[in-house]
Design a protein around this motif. Sequence first.
Motif, PDB file in Angstrom:
ATOM      1  N   GLY A  36       0.825  -1.212   0.000  1.00  0.00           N
ATOM      2  CA  GLY A  36       0.000   0.000   0.000  1.00  0.00           C
ATOM      3  C   GLY A  36       0.853   1.254   0.000  1.00  0.00           C
ATOM      4  O   GLY A  36       0.617   2.188  -0.774  1.00  0.00           O
ATOM      5  N   GLU A  37       1.876   1.272   0.870  1.00  0.00           N
ATOM      6  CA  GLU A  37       2.711   2.476   1.001  1.00  0.00           C
ATOM      7  C   GLU A  37       3.488   2.773  -0.279  1.00  0.00           C
ATOM      8  O   GLU A  37       3.573   3.914  -0.732  1.00  0.00           O
ATOM      9  CB  GLU A  37       3.698   2.301   2.163  1.00  0.00           C
ATOM     10  CG  GLU A  37       3.046   2.450   3.537  1.00  0.00           C
ATOM     11  CD  GLU A  37       3.953   1.941   4.650  1.00  0.00           C
ATOM     12  OE1 GLU A  37       3.430   1.734   5.747  1.00  0.00           O
ATOM     13  OE2 GLU A  37       5.173   1.742   4.406  1.00  0.00           O
ATOM     14  N   LEU A  38       4.063   1.706  -0.850  1.00  0.00           N
ATOM     15  CA  LEU A  38       4.902   1.885  -2.043  1.00  0.00           C
ATOM     16  C   LEU A  38       4.059   2.350  -3.233  1.00  0.00           C
ATOM     17  O   LEU A  38       4.441   3.258  -3.982  1.00  0.00           O
ATOM     18  CB  LEU A  38       5.604   0.554  -2.348  1.00  0.00           C
ATOM     19  CG  LEU A  38       6.889   0.554  -3.158  1.00  0.00           C
ATOM     20  CD1 LEU A  38       7.880   1.593  -2.675  1.00  0.00           C
ATOM     21  CD2 LEU A  38       7.536  -0.847  -3.109  1.00  0.00           C
ATOM     22  N   LEU A  39       2.907   1.734  -3.381  1.00  0.00           N
ATOM     23  CA  LEU A  39       2.026   2.112  -4.488  1.00  0.00           C
ATOM     24  C   LEU A  39       1.595   3.572  -4.335  1.00  0.00           C
ATOM     25  O   LEU A  39       1.629   4.354  -5.288  1.00  0.00           O
ATOM     26  CB  LEU A  39       0.808   1.179  -4.499  1.00  0.00           C
ATOM     27  CG  LEU A  39      -0.053   1.177  -5.762  1.00  0.00           C
ATOM     28  CD1 LEU A  39       0.780   0.900  -7.009  1.00  0.00           C
ATOM     29  CD2 LEU A  39      -1.167   0.135  -5.646  1.00  0.00           C
ATOM     30  N   GLU A  40       1.265   3.952  -3.109  1.00  0.00           N
ATOM     31  CA  GLU A  40       0.803   5.318  -2.858  1.00  0.00           C
ATOM     32  C   GLU A  40       1.906   6.341  -3.141  1.00  0.00           C
ATOM     33  O   GLU A  40       1.654   7.407  -3.694  1.00  0.00           O
ATOM     34  CB  GLU A  40       0.343   5.430  -1.407  1.00  0.00           C
ATOM     35  CG  GLU A  40      -0.543   6.627  -1.155  1.00  0.00           C
ATOM     36  CD  GLU A  40      -1.021   6.642   0.288  1.00  0.00           C
ATOM     37  OE1 GLU A  40      -1.537   5.624   0.759  1.00  0.00           O
ATOM     38  OE2 GLU A  40      -0.828   7.683   0.940  1.00  0.00           O
ATOM     39  N   ARG A  41       3.151   5.997  -2.770  1.00  0.00           N
ATOM     40  CA  ARG A  41       4.281   6.900  -3.029  1.00  0.00           C
ATOM     41  C   ARG A  41       4.367   7.246  -4.510  1.00  0.00           C
ATOM     42  O   ARG A  41       4.581   8.393  -4.900  1.00  0.00           O
ATOM     43  CB  ARG A  41       5.590   6.211  -2.611  1.00  0.00           C
ATOM     44  CG  ARG A  41       6.082   6.660  -1.257  1.00  0.00           C
ATOM     45  CD  ARG A  41       7.085   5.731  -0.657  1.00  0.00           C
ATOM     46  NE  ARG A  41       8.245   5.426  -1.473  1.00  0.00           N
ATOM     47  CZ  ARG A  41       9.198   4.557  -1.112  1.00  0.00           C
ATOM     48  NH1 ARG A  41       9.110   3.937   0.039  1.00  0.00           N
ATOM     49  NH2 ARG A  41      10.227   4.331  -1.883  1.00  0.00           N
ATOM     50  N   HIS A  42       4.209   6.225  -5.353  1.00  0.00           N
ATOM     51  CA  HIS A  42       4.325   6.453  -6.795  1.00  0.00           C
ATOM     52  C   HIS A  42       3.080   7.151  -7.347  1.00  0.00           C
ATOM     53  O   HIS A  42       3.186   8.041  -8.191  1.00  0.00           O
ATOM     54  CB  HIS A  42       4.580   5.123  -7.509  1.00  0.00           C
ATOM     55  CG  HIS A  42       5.967   4.600  -7.273  1.00  0.00           C
ATOM     56  ND1 HIS A  42       7.049   4.997  -8.022  1.00  0.00           N
ATOM     57  CD2 HIS A  42       6.455   3.742  -6.352  1.00  0.00           C
ATOM     58  CE1 HIS A  42       8.143   4.396  -7.581  1.00  0.00           C
ATOM     59  NE2 HIS A  42       7.813   3.626  -6.553  1.00  0.00           N
ATOM     60  N   GLN A  43       1.921   6.748  -6.849  1.00  0.00           N
ATOM     61  CA  GLN A  43       0.688   7.410  -7.315  1.00  0.00           C
ATOM     62  C   GLN A  43       0.750   8.898  -6.993  1.00  0.00           C
ATOM     63  O   GLN A  43       0.388   9.743  -7.801  1.00  0.00           O
ATOM     64  CB  GLN A  43      -0.534   6.765  -6.644  1.00  0.00           C
ATOM     65  CG  GLN A  43      -0.845   5.372  -7.168  1.00  0.00           C
ATOM     66  CD  GLN A  43      -1.848   4.622  -6.284  1.00  0.00           C
ATOM     67  OE1 GLN A  43      -2.019   4.952  -5.109  1.00  0.00           O
ATOM     68  NE2 GLN A  43      -2.500   3.604  -6.841  1.00  0.00           N
ATOM     69  N   LEU A  44       1.253   9.236  -5.787  1.00  0.00           N
ATOM     70  CA  LEU A  44       1.327  10.633  -5.349  1.00  0.00           C
ATOM     71  C   LEU A  44       2.198  11.470  -6.267  1.00  0.00           C
ATOM     72  O   LEU A  44       1.909  12.641  -6.509  1.00  0.00           O
ATOM     73  CB  LEU A  44       1.893  10.708  -3.932  1.00  0.00           C
ATOM     74  CG  LEU A  44       0.869  10.672  -2.796  1.00  0.00           C
ATOM     75  CD1 LEU A  44       1.584  10.597  -1.458  1.00  0.00           C
ATOM     76  CD2 LEU A  44      -0.014  11.923  -2.867  1.00  0.00           C
ATOM     77  N   PHE A  45       3.270  10.875  -6.772  1.00  0.00           N
ATOM     78  CA  PHE A  45       4.142  11.650  -7.669  1.00  0.00           C
ATOM     79  C   PHE A  45       3.355  12.145  -8.870  1.00  0.00           C
ATOM     80  O   PHE A  45       3.491  13.302  -9.288  1.00  0.00           O
ATOM     81  CB  PHE A  45       5.337  10.813  -8.139  1.00  0.00           C
ATOM     82  CG  PHE A  45       6.107  11.503  -9.240  1.00  0.00           C
ATOM     83  CD1 PHE A  45       6.909  12.598  -8.942  1.00  0.00           C
ATOM     84  CD2 PHE A  45       5.988  11.104 -10.560  1.00  0.00           C
ATOM     85  CE1 PHE A  45       7.585  13.284  -9.951  1.00  0.00           C
ATOM     86  CE2 PHE A  45       6.656  11.773 -11.575  1.00  0.00           C
ATOM     87  CZ  PHE A  45       7.463  12.869 -11.263  1.00  0.00           C
ATOM     88  N   PHE A  46       2.518  11.285  -9.427  1.00  0.00           N
ATOM     89  CA  PHE A  46       1.788  11.685 -10.629  1.00  0.00           C
ATOM     90  C   PHE A  46       0.588  12.558 -10.308  1.00  0.00           C
ATOM     91  O   PHE A  46       0.224  13.423 -11.096  1.00  0.00           O
ATOM     92  CB  PHE A  46       1.359  10.436 -11.423  1.00  0.00           C
ATOM     93  CG  PHE A  46       2.536   9.757 -12.082  1.00  0.00           C
ATOM     94  CD1 PHE A  46       3.079  10.258 -13.258  1.00  0.00           C
ATOM     95  CD2 PHE A  46       3.134   8.649 -11.505  1.00  0.00           C
ATOM     96  CE1 PHE A  46       4.179   9.658 -13.860  1.00  0.00           C
ATOM     97  CE2 PHE A  46       4.232   8.034 -12.098  1.00  0.00           C
ATOM     98  CZ  PHE A  46       4.759   8.545 -13.272  1.00  0.00           C
ATOM     99  N   THR A  47      -0.033  12.353  -9.153  1.00  0.00           N
ATOM    100  CA  THR A  47      -1.220  13.157  -8.853  1.00  0.00           C
ATOM    101  C   THR A  47      -0.854  14.527  -8.285  1.00  0.00           C
ATOM    102  O   THR A  47      -1.596  15.478  -8.429  1.00  0.00           O
ATOM    103  CB  THR A  47      -2.157  12.431  -7.867  1.00  0.00           C
ATOM    104  OG1 THR A  47      -1.396  12.046  -6.731  1.00  0.00           O
ATOM    105  CG2 THR A  47      -2.801  11.221  -8.503  1.00  0.00           C
ATOM    106  N   SER A  48       0.337  14.629  -7.635  1.00  0.00           N
ATOM    107  CA  SER A  48       0.693  15.925  -7.043  1.00  0.00           C
ATOM    108  C   SER A  48       1.499  16.792  -8.017  1.00  0.00           C
ATOM    109  O   SER A  48       1.912  17.891  -7.671  1.00  0.00           O
ATOM    110  CB  SER A  48       1.473  15.722  -5.751  1.00  0.00           C
ATOM    111  OG  SER A  48       2.694  15.078  -6.041  1.00  0.00           O
ATOM    112  N   GLY A  49       1.775  16.294  -9.238  1.00  0.00           N
ATOM    113  CA  GLY A  49       2.393  17.090 -10.278  1.00  0.00           C
ATOM    114  C   GLY A  49       3.873  17.287 -10.131  1.00  0.00           C
ATOM    115  O   GLY A  49       4.498  16.926  -9.188  1.00  0.00           O
TER     116      GLY A  49
END
Length: 371
Positions: A358-371
Motif C-alpha cells: 500500500g505504502e509503495l504504491l501510494e508513493r508512486h501514485q502521489l508523484f503523478f497526482t501531485s504534479g
Amino acid sequence: MRLIAAGCSGLALGSVQGCSAPPRVASVPPQRIDDLGTPASSVWPLADQYPQPDLSDGRLIGQRTGIRPYRRGSVRVEVQDLAGKRVIHNYGHGGAGITLAPASSAEAIDLLEATSPESGSTIAVLGAGIVGMTTADLLRDRGYSVRIYTEHITPNTTSDVAGGQFAPATVAIGGSERRDRWMCVASDYYLPRAGTGCGVDRVINFTVGDAGGALRHLPDDHFQRRSLNRLPIDGVNQSGGAYETLVIAPPIYLRWLMERLIARRVTFRLQRIASPSDVADLPEQAVINCMGLGAKAVFGDDQLIPIRGRLLMLEPQPLGYLLSHPRGYLFSRPDAVVLGGTYDRGQTDSTEDPRVTGELLERHQLFFTSG
Ligand SMILES: Cc1cc2nc3c(=O)[nH]c(=O)nc-3n(C[C@H](O)[C@H](O)[C@H](O)COP(=O)(O)OP(=O)(O)OC[C@H]3O[C@@H](n4cnc5c(N)ncnc54)[C@H](O)[C@@H]3O)c2cc1C
C-alpha cells in the motif's frame, strides 16, 4: 545431489519465446536520446512522447522481496588457499549484481589465471545466481569446462527478484577508478545483447531535478545524456535529465543464460555447501565462489550485510522508460512495470508485507497526482 545436464527431462526450460515465457509487450517510444529530437525551444521535448503509467490498484500483480548481498568495503574478488585448493571469491554485489556480474567475474577469472596456472581445465563454480552463471559463461569463453554446484537455480535465486536496472546502486566497489572500469566492462558485455530477445533492452532513464549520481557512472562513449527543460512524460510538468541505460529483465535473462550454459555443456549439480570442508572435498582444483549472501555463513564473512528490498510488479505496459523521482523509481520491463524501492538494512525476513504494498504504491501514485 541432483545433476542437471543438457536434455535432462527433470528441467523443462523451454525456449525464451516459448509458451511458458513471461508475456512480451511492444516497446513503442524512443529508446535513444537522439530520437527525442533537437532541443529548440522551451517546449522541447514534447510533453507526451511517453505515456504515464497506469498505477491503479487493479494493475497490481504482486510484490517481490529479496535480500541484497551488500559487502562493506568492496565486492570481494580475492584468492584464498583452502586445503591445497585455490578458491577465488566473487560475491557481495549488494544492489548491483545484475549490473556488475560481468565485470567482477572477468576480474575473478583473471585472478584465477594469474594465481593458479596449475588449476586444470575444469573449474567449479559455487552458486547459480547472475554472478555464478555469468562466471560460468565467461569461463567457457576462455575454454574451461565448468561444473556449477548450487543449492538453488533460477527462478529461485535473489537474482530473479532484482529489478534489473543497469546502475551501480547500493554497492561498494572499492574506489571510483575500479567502478568506472567495471561499468565499461559490463556495458561492453550487455550492449551487444540489447534488443536480441534475451531480456536486455536499451531505455532512457528520466530523472526529476538533478540527474543524480547514477548518471555520472555510465561511460560517456556508450550512453548519451541530456538536461531537459521538461520531462516528456504525459502529465508530468517538471524539468530534469535523461540518460540512456539498459534494463536487464531477470526472469527472461536468467532463463536465457541458463539455457545457453546448458547448450555450452556447463553442468549444474544441486548441492548445498555447508562449510569450507565441503568446498575442500570437491574434485576440482580451482573453485570460484559466487554464493552471494550464502558466503557469509560458509566463509564467516562479517563484512556481508543483508539489505532487504521490496518491489511491486504491475501488469506489463509499454512505457519504454525508467523514471527516478523523489518518491522512488519505476520502469517497464517486458514482463511487468516495476516499482521500487525499499532498503531495510540487516533485515532478512522475506515474508510479503501488505502494508508495504500500500505504502509503495501510494508513493508512486502521489508523484503523478501531485504534479
Ligand atoms: C529488491 C531488489 C532489487 C534489485 N535491483 C537490482 C537492479 O535493478 N540492478 C542490479 O544490478 N541489481 C539489483 N539487485 C541486486 C541483485 O539482485 C544482487 O546483487 C544479485 O542477485 C547478486 O547475485 P549473486 O549471484 O551474487 O547472488 P544470488 O542471486 O543470491 O545467487 C547465489 C547463488 O548461490 C547459491 N548458494 C547460496 N548459498 C549456498 C550454499 N550454502 N550452498 C550452495 N549454494 C548456495 C544460491 O542457491 C544461488 O544459486 C536487486 C536486489 C533486490 C533484492
